[in-house]
Scaffold this active site. Structure first.
Site, PDB file in Angstrom:
ATOM      1  N   LYS A  74       2.640  -7.262  12.090  1.00 35.07           N
ATOM      2  CA  LYS A  74       1.968  -7.458  10.659  1.00 35.07           C
ATOM      3  C   LYS A  74       2.372  -8.803  10.165  1.00 35.07           C
ATOM      4  O   LYS A  74       3.448  -9.312   9.891  1.00 35.07           O
ATOM      5  CB  LYS A  74       2.415  -6.282   9.754  1.00 35.07           C
ATOM      6  N   ARG A 132       0.996  -1.211   0.097  1.00 30.83           N
ATOM      7  CA  ARG A 132      -0.028  -0.070   0.143  1.00 30.83           C
ATOM      8  C   ARG A 132       0.817   1.179   0.012  1.00 30.83           C
ATOM      9  O   ARG A 132       1.916   1.144   0.389  1.00 30.83           O
ATOM     10  CB  ARG A 132      -1.076   0.026   1.232  1.00 30.83           C
ATOM     11  N   ARG A 137      -1.320   5.472  18.859  1.00 30.79           N
ATOM     12  CA  ARG A 137      -0.654   6.366  19.576  1.00 30.79           C
ATOM     13  C   ARG A 137      -0.361   5.820  21.025  1.00 30.79           C
ATOM     14  O   ARG A 137      -0.994   5.291  21.637  1.00 30.79           O
ATOM     15  CB  ARG A 137      -1.335   7.721  19.834  1.00 30.79           C
TER      16      ARG A 137
HETATM   17  C1  BTN Z   1       0.291  -3.872   2.270  1.00 30.93           C
HETATM   18  O1  BTN Z   1       1.016  -2.924   2.019  1.00 30.93           O
HETATM   19  O2  BTN Z   1      -0.067  -4.336   3.522  1.00 30.93           O
HETATM   20  C2  BTN Z   1      -0.450  -4.555   1.080  1.00 30.93           C
HETATM   21  C3  BTN Z   1       0.501  -5.889   0.712  1.00 30.93           C
HETATM   22  C4  BTN Z   1      -0.061  -6.439  -0.399  1.00 30.93           C
HETATM   23  C5  BTN Z   1       0.843  -7.516  -1.215  1.00 30.93           C
HETATM   24  C6  BTN Z   1       0.314  -8.352  -2.107  1.00 30.93           C
HETATM   25  S1  BTN Z   1       1.312  -9.821  -2.467  1.00 30.93           S
HETATM   26  C7  BTN Z   1       0.314 -10.186  -3.658  1.00 30.93           C
HETATM   27  C8  BTN Z   1       0.120  -9.058  -4.649  1.00 30.93           C
HETATM   28  N1  BTN Z   1       0.609  -8.737  -5.554  1.00 30.93           N
HETATM   29  C9  BTN Z   1       1.545  -7.290  -5.357  1.00 30.93           C
HETATM   30  O3  BTN Z   1       2.387  -6.791  -5.790  1.00 30.93           O
HETATM   31  N2  BTN Z   1       1.069  -6.982  -3.886  1.00 30.93           N
HETATM   32  C10 BTN Z   1      -0.012  -7.988  -3.399  1.00 30.93           C
END
Ligand code: BTN
Length: 325
Positions: free
Chosen positions: A187, A122, A322
């Site tokens: 995470k 993201r 926070r």
């Molecule tokens: C995040 O930032 O939390 C989202 C991560 C999403 C990763 C997945 S892996 C499969 C799909 N292909 C990508 O390039 N990204 C998503």
């Protein structure tokens, strides 16, 4: 990748293999094996080379297998999938499927990769995607509706992933708005939803999921936030194909449920997984940070934030907890 992939198929058992044996299996000389071993480094795996013994991976790998993945689907899910692809290497499964949707060559597809060279996270961040250890999957689906009807879809997809993990016995899983999978404040994975279409529809939606199953040390060093993997969360060793297949099952059926009932069918469940409810959070958007108390989500999936006694709807941003003072 082909030769590299064959080499990894031999190394997947996690045992030592001499250069001579590998050369024989691959039909190349020992120097070529050495070169191929060097080419594994960017794949993010921990590899050992010991004089007199040969090469081995730090951990055995369970490579993805189409049949085993499909065995996890129920009859409904099987009818919702037009094409399944399992590829050894790709830049990004999301990029791939969104491009196929745009060119009109796909509409109900799923793509798993063993390795992503440019996995997307993201907010333009990279998603560290070492070979053969985690799960990277994207599912593409067409929706014959306008953009408004898709509100809340990414949260619904998060619930679908939570259902998959809970069906495998994972407990204490939380969702951090909008799309993080979190276990004990660390995470475990994330979702990235990308769309292509016209305002009035139809829309093609790609839901991409990255889930840490067993992060090699070399890759873990590249992650700049607290993380965890499934082997830590569920020490009973759940097979990689089982996890991957279960994710696919719940993504397919979850998207179908969303197409019929929208986010309303997921909202209560989402709130049960809500990590930040009633906690003080900071939400960083483009060039601004808002502080407030999280109060759940509304019927569109927007985060409700209480700021100085007023409720604000937050549509996008990064949420961080926070520290209480
Ligand atoms: C995040 O930032 O939390 C989202 C991560 C999403 C990763 C997945 S892996 C499969 C799909 N292909 C990508 O390039 N990204 C998503």
């Amino acid at each position: 990748m082909q030769r590299r992939y064959r080499l990894l198929q031999f190394l997947a058992d996690g045992r030592f293999h001499s250069g001579e044996e590998l050369g024989h299996l691959l039909g190349v000389g020992r120097a070529a094996v050495w070169k191929l071993m060097q080419s594994l480094e960017p794949l993010g795996l921990d590899v050992y080379a010991v004089r007199g013994k040969g090469y081995r991976l730090a951990e055995p790998l369970e490579l993805l297998n189409e049949e085993q993945l499909l065995a996890e689907l129920d009859p409904l899910a099987a009818t919702l999938l037009h094409q399944l692809e399992v590829v050894p290497e790709i830049d990004s499964t999301n990029r791939y499927l969104i491009e196929r949707a745009r060119s009109g060559t796909a509409s109900a597809n799923a793509c798993f990769a063993e390795y992503q060279s440019a996995g997307r996270g993201r907010q333009g961040r990279p998603w560290i995607s070492p070979f053969g250890t985690n799960v990277y999957v994207s599912v593409l689906r067409r929706f014959d509706v306008g953009a408004e009807a898709l509100q809340g879809l990414s949260l619904a997809a998060g619930v679908a992933v939570a259902r998959a993990l809970s069906s495998l016995g994972v407990s204490e899983l939380k969702l951090k708005w909008p799309n993080d999978l979190v276990w004990r404040e660390r995470k475990l994975g994330g979702l990235l939803v990308e769309t292509a279409g016209e305002p009035a529809g139809p829309w093609h939606v790609v839901v991409g999921v990255g889930l840490n199953l067993s992060l090699p040390e070399a890759s873990a060093r590249l992650i700049d936030q607290p993380w965890v993997d499934l082997k830590t969360v569920a020490p009973g060793q759940i097979g990689r194909n089982r996890v991957a297949g279960r994710l696919l099952l719940h993504l397919l059926t979850g998207l179908e449920e969303f197409s019929r009932h929208g986010f309303a069918a997921f909202r209560q469940e989402w709130e049960r997984y809500d990590l930040v409810r009633d906690r003080l959070v900071s939400v960083s958007g483009v060039g601004s940070v808002t502080h407030g108390r999280a109060c759940g989500v509304d019927h569109t999936g927007a985060l409700l934030l209480s700021v100085a006694g007023q409720i604000r709807r937050v549509l996008s941003g990064d949420v961080s907890l926070r520290v209480a003072v």
